[in-house]
Every structure is written in C-alpha cells, then in structure tokens.
Write an enzyme that holds these catalytic residues in place. Structure first.
Site, short mmCIF file in Angstrom:
data_model
loop_
_atom_site.label_atom_id
_atom_site.label_comp_id
_atom_site.label_asym_id
_atom_site.label_seq_id
_atom_site.Cartn_x
_atom_site.Cartn_y
_atom_site.Cartn_z
CB CYS A 2 -0.95 0.10 1.18
SG CYS A 2 -2.11 -1.26 1.28
NE ARG A 27 4.50 1.53 -0.25
CZ ARG A 27 5.54 1.15 0.47
NH1 ARG A 27 6.75 1.28 -0.01
NH2 ARG A 27 5.39 0.65 1.67
CD1 TRP A 73 -0.52 -6.25 -3.44
CD2 TRP A 73 -0.60 -6.93 -1.31
NE1 TRP A 73 -0.24 -7.60 -3.41
CE2 TRP A 73 -0.28 -8.05 -2.13
CE3 TRP A 73 -0.71 -7.14 0.07
CZ2 TRP A 73 -0.06 -9.33 -1.62
CZ3 TRP A 73 -0.49 -8.41 0.57
CH2 TRP A 73 -0.17 -9.49 -0.27
CG ASN A 99 1.89 0.33 4.09
OD1 ASN A 99 1.55 -0.80 3.76
ND2 ASN A 99 3.15 0.71 4.15
N GLY A 100 -0.38 -1.50 6.03
CA GLY A 100 -0.05 -2.45 7.10
C GLY A 100 -1.28 -3.20 7.56
CD GLU A 482 15.83 -13.24 -9.80
OE1 GLU A 482 15.39 -13.78 -8.78
OE2 GLU A 482 15.43 -12.13 -10.20
CE LYS A 486 13.00 -10.54 -11.91
NZ LYS A 486 12.90 -11.09 -10.64
CD GLU A 489 9.04 -11.74 -9.51
OE1 GLU A 489 9.07 -11.22 -8.40
OE2 GLU A 489 9.94 -11.55 -10.36
CG HIS A 505 18.43 -37.71 -6.90
ND1 HIS A 505 18.84 -39.00 -6.70
CD2 HIS A 505 19.57 -36.98 -7.03
CE1 HIS A 505 20.17 -39.05 -6.68
NE2 HIS A 505 20.64 -37.84 -6.89
CE LYS A 606 11.19 -2.58 -6.96
NZ LYS A 606 11.54 -3.93 -7.40
#
Ligand code: G6P
Length: 611
Positions: A2, A27, A73, A99-100, A482, A486, A489, A505, A606
């Site tokens: 947020c 955010r 968010w 925010n939170g 990574e 990517k 995402e 395995h 982010k």
C-alpha cells in the site's frame, strides 16, 4: 505494501497526490483513493488501478489545499470500491489511509459497541472511528492528540495518515513497522510511504522511526512519541532525481532497469579501493569483531534471497566462513542458534520488507551483529542494522527486480572480499586484482544486452510453453531460481528451478517431448557436469536453451537447441551478474508477447510490508 501520500498547503494538492500515487503504485494496485480535506471531506475511491481513479476524477473534479491518497494491496477485505481507502468515520469528519495491518481491529470494533456500523470489511476503518470519537471528546480539537491516544491502542504493523474537518490544515501520521517519510518545502507539508512520491518536490526528507507520530502543516512538521514528547526522526537527503524515476523512453520500467545494469553495477563498485585496500566504510565494522565471526546467516526474500545464494558462495570461497542462506519468513519463527560471533547479512532492495526486518531483529535479540545490504538509503533495515552496504542501484520501480539483483550480487562479492581481507585470508594484492577485474563487469553487461533481439525471438517461440524448467549448478543454481521466479512473476507461466544434479532424483520424470529446459552452463568448474545434465534431459525429449560462455559454447551447441553466448566473466563468482540478464530479458519478452502487465503483475507488490 500500500502506498500513502499526503499534501497540505498547495492549491493543486489533488494533482500532487495523483502524481505521487503514480510513483507509489508499485506498492499495490488493487484500488486507489483520495480525500480532500478542509471544512468538509470529499473523497473518491475506485477498485483497480490508479487509472480508474484518475478517470473518475475527470468526471468528478475534486480540488483542495489539503488531501491524502492511497494505493492498495488488499489484505483485509476484497479489492472493491468499498474496501478501498480512504475510510471515514460515520459522520464523515475524519478520514484515514493505511499501510499495514491492525491486528486487533476486531476487538477494537467490538469496543465501539453494537450500534456502531462499519461500511467496509477492512481493519483500517476502525482507526477513523476511534479518532473521531477522541476528537468529539476534546474541548479544543487536536488531531495529533487524538491520534496519539488511538495509536496507543493499536497492535500490528502500520503507517497511518489522517485528516479531519476539526483540524482543517493538518495531516497527522503515525508509524509502526511500516515506512513513512515526512518533508516540508516551499510552504507545503508532505508525507509519503516512499521518497519516490516526493522527489518532484524535495530531496530533503525525514523518515519517521517506529512509535513516532507527526503533525504536518503548511508551516512545517513536528514529530512526537506516543506520550507527546518531541523526538527526532531520521533526516536525510536523497542523491537521485526525478529523471531516475521516469521511464525515459522505454516501454516499461523493467526494460529500462534491465538496461541500467551496467551503470548500476559501476556505481556499486565505485570508490571501493583506497591505499591498496578494500574499503566498505558504511559497514562501521570492527576488525576484531570480524575476526571472531564463526558463522554467517544470510536472510532475505524473493529475488534478494537468490542474490544471497551467490553471496554465500563468495564468502565461503574467499573468507572461509560457513554460511547459511534462509528465507527470512522461516528464520523468524524458528530457534536458530546464534551468538555475538554470528554475522547476519540481511539483503533487501527496499530495506522495508517486514519479514526481513523481523528476521534481522530476531537475530539481533540473540546479540548477532546485522549488516544490511540494501538499495534504499535511509530505509528501516539500513537504519536499524549495525552496518550497511548500499548497492547504489538507483530507484527500482518495476515489481520484478532486476538491477537491484545484479548490484546485490556485486555487493555480496565485495562483502566476501572484505571479510577475507579483514580476517587476513587473502593478500591485499589478490583482492586488488579481483576488484580490478570486477571493473570489467559493466562493459561485459553491455555486451550481454546485445543478445536482446535473439532473446526476443526465443521468447516469441516459447511464449506458450506450459512449463519451463531451469537447471544449474554452483553459481548457475541461484540464477536458475531467479530465472524461474522472473518468468512466474510477470508471465504467469509455470516455471521451476532445480539443481541440475538433482534432476535424476525426481524432477526428470516431468520431462517429456517438447518440455522446455533452460540450462545455466557458463564456463566454470562445473561446466562438464552441466553438459552431462543437459544431455540427460535432451535424451528424454526436452528442448534445451543453454546459457554459455564464449570459449566453451562449441561444446554446448552440440547438445542444446539454442545457445545464448555470454562474454567471459571477470571471475567465476561474478558470472551470475551476466548470466541472469538473458533470463530477465526472456521473461520480459514472454510477458509482453502474452500481453501481460510487465511492471505491475497481478497479485504482487514491490515492497511487502506485511507478513
Ligand atoms: C517482493 C518483490 C520482489 C522482491 C521481494 C523482496 O516480493 O516483488 O521483487 O525481491 O519483495 O524485496 P526486498 O525489497 O526485500 O528486496
């Protein structure tokens, strides 16, 4: 997550808030809202991206000299119009953005009595009700005092921002475990979650510390603790400008940031060598303390975690200290064995990821010194750590991290060399020689970026691959993780990474005719083993895209369907800085070919300031 912004003292406060929200949208973008203060509160909020709010603002122009805005968010309550912030008390006299998470919001709601109704399902709304009740009980309205009383009752992690008709020029903000900065410039008071939202107005800001509450007016700001005592926030100046936060002609921030990597890495490496020794001054480290370190924990989340895996290899190789790399959200809830001789390295682009901050605190509780490897100057992690190494990547806006990652790897290499130097494990001349070689990375990165058209072709060809497997060994393994992250995402395609030696395995059972395997096979001591693992998957029908290095690609070409050739890395441990770039470009081109929103992928944000 947020994003919050507040402005008081400008005729065009609404324009300033919208511009700020654009920079905070990374955010979270589940909804956006704005409230304009003064003698009454006028608000507008819309589910979805900020563009929905700006379209609504065109139909319902809103103006004022004071206001607060929010980009969300979602945590509590679906991402719809009603749950969008701001939230107001029933009389419409107090508005809040948040925010939170307010963890005890249900108990607080109950404390207001059965006859109080709530418009939304959020944890936030109760804060507006509580502040309105406090204001109503005061003889002279004082928003700061009301917020202080309410904040003392809240549990959780939050930054909150209030306006009220009873105190019409004032914004009051409170911070507890979620970032919040305040600023004052040219007769205007500001607050925001992140300096990016304010950089158009000022570079001089102050980060509130946990437990601090600020009153912001057009005349300035004052900061107090919950008891009302004057306290000092963390004041600092930002060393980048508005240009750095713009797309500058690129279609997406992610692409721009991929192309900024040569410069970013050069900045990370700059001015580290003096009098033949490596200097990491921001570390504030004590030589004796470093000599006594017998164990290192690296804690991080997401992409930063993958850079930590490379840092582990560097520290073990150069400094000879055992290293464990751990997901911060797991570390904080177990009983790790630490002491004052355990060094903790917390890696974070933002320096605001709650899980990483909490994990670092968990370590500090056991007397372990904490070094923060962070990008954002003045961030919580940077402030709270015993030492800090900044990556100097400049602002990273795209949700999918790129230049922060490569500069973190370089920062990790510097840390590995530094620990080796301070412990007398390597001669200064050896370290100087490696540092000299690392200076070649930016030029090598420029060369890697020239692979872009080739990568774009491959991305077009494989844009519908239902499942992509990334495999690697040693320095290739973190890059395999990574690369898979990517792709997940931003293109929403299923991708997983495995140590190449583990394929036999189990995971190799997934391979069938036409499966796509991306194999990290740069030059190095495991190259031969990688070639064998490539043959194993190819024999079972996989199409192989190999990432190799000039000089050894002829061996790869015989076994892979496609080979992307990297220039030789200046050191084997620096190889990941180069080999990740084609994978960043691959995910970027797959996502754009599929028409996905590269900079703002679904369900992600982010900076993750909730658990
Ligand atoms: C989020 C972002 C990732 C990032 C991670 C850690 O999940 O989407 O790109 O790697 O947070 O962020 P940090 O700021 O701590 O590096």
């Amino acid at each position: 997550m947020c994003g919050i912004i507040g402005i008081t003292g400008r005729d065009d406060a609404v324009d300033g808030i919208v511009a700020g929200l654009q920079r905070l949208e990374y955010r979270g973008y589940d909804s956006a809202g704005i409230v304009v203060g003064g003698q009454e509160l006028a608000y507008l909020k819309r589910a979805g991206k900020l563009s929905n709010l700006t379209a609504a603002l065109e139909d319902e122009p809103t103006a004022g000299r004071i206001g607060i805005g929010h980009t969300r968010w979602a945590t509590h309550g679906a991402p719809n119009d009603v749950n969008a912030h701001p939230h107001l008390d029933p009389s419409g006299r107090v508005a809040v953005v948040h925010n939170g998470i307010i963890e005890n919001y249900q108990a607080l709601r109950a404390s207001l009595g059965d006859d109080v109704t709530f418009a939304s399902e959020t944890d936030t709304e109760v804060a507006a009700h509580l502040v309105a009740r406090e204001l109503a009980a005061q003889t002279t309205p004082d928003l700061l005092a009301a917020v202080r009383t309410v904040v003392a009752q809240l549990e959780g992690a939050f930054s909150l921002c209030f306006v009220a008709v009873d105190d019409p020029d004032t914004i009051v903000v409170a911070k507890h475990e979620a970032p919040l900065i305040v600023a004052h410039a040219d007769g205007v008071g500001y607050c925001a979650s992140d300096v990016a939202a304010l950089i158009a107005h000022t570079r001089d800001v102050a980060a509130l510390l946990d437990g601090q509450i600020a009153r912001i007016t057009p005349e300035g700001y004052e900061v107090v603790d919950v008891d009302g005592n004057a306290v000092e926030p963390h004041r600092y100046s930002v060393d980048w400008d508005l240009d750095a936060a713009e797309k500058q002609g690129y279609d997406h921030f992610m692409l721009k940031e991929i192309h900024e990597q040569p410069q970013a890495v050069a900045d990370t490496l700059r001015d580290r060598l003096a009098d033949g020794r490596l200097h990491l001054d921001e570390l504030r480290s004590d030589e004796g303390e470093i000599a006594r370190i017998d164990k290192v924990f690296i804690l991080a989340c997401g992409t930063s975690l993958h850079s930590g895996m490379v840092t582990k290899l560097a520290i073990e190789h150069w400094a000879g200290i055992p290293v464990e790399v751990e997901v911060a959200s797991e570390f904080r809830y177990r009983d790790p064995i630490l002491s004052e001789h355990t060094l903790v390295i917390a890696i974070s682009q933002s320096g605001e990821t709650s899980d990483t901050i909490a994990a670092a605190n968990h370590a500090r509780d056991q007397r372990a010194p904490v070094i923060a490897l962070v990008n954002v100057v003045g961030s919580t992690l940077a402030r709270e750590a015993d030492g800090v190494l900044y990556t100097h990547a400049g602002p990273e806006v795209a949700v999918a991290s790129t230049k922060a990652f490569t500069t973190q790897i370089v920062g990790g290499l510097l840390l590995g060399l530094y620990l080796a130097q301070q412990r007398g494990r390597m001669y200064s001349s050896e370290i100087g020689d490696i540092l000299q070689r690392l200076q070649r990375i930016p030029a090598a990165l420029e060369q890697v970026l020239e692979l872009d058209p080739q990568v774009a072709n491959l991305a077009e060809r494989y844009q519908d691959a239902p499942y992509t497997m990334f495999i690697g060994r040693h320095t290739g393994l973190p890059i395999a993780y990574e690369g898979a992250l990517k792709l997940k995402e931003i293109s929403y395609l299923h991708a997983e990474a495995f140590p190449a030696g583990e394929m036999k395995h189990g995971p190799i059972a997934l391979i069938e005719e036409g499966s796509l395997v991306v194999a990290l096979a740069p030059a190095g001591h495991v190259f031969g083993k990688m070639v064998s693992n490539i043959q194993e998957v190819r024999a079972r029908g996989a199409a192989v895209l190999a990432i190799g290095t000039e000089g050894s690609v002829s061996d790869l070409k015989a076994h892979a369907d496609h080979v992307l050739t990297l220039p030789e890395a200046p050191h084997e441990l620096a190889g990941p800085v180069l080999s990740v770039v084609p994978l960043q470009l691959f995910s970027y081109h797959v996502a754009t070919a599929r028409g996905e929103d590269v900079d703002q992928p679904r369900n992600l944000a982010k900076t993750v300031t909730v658990e």
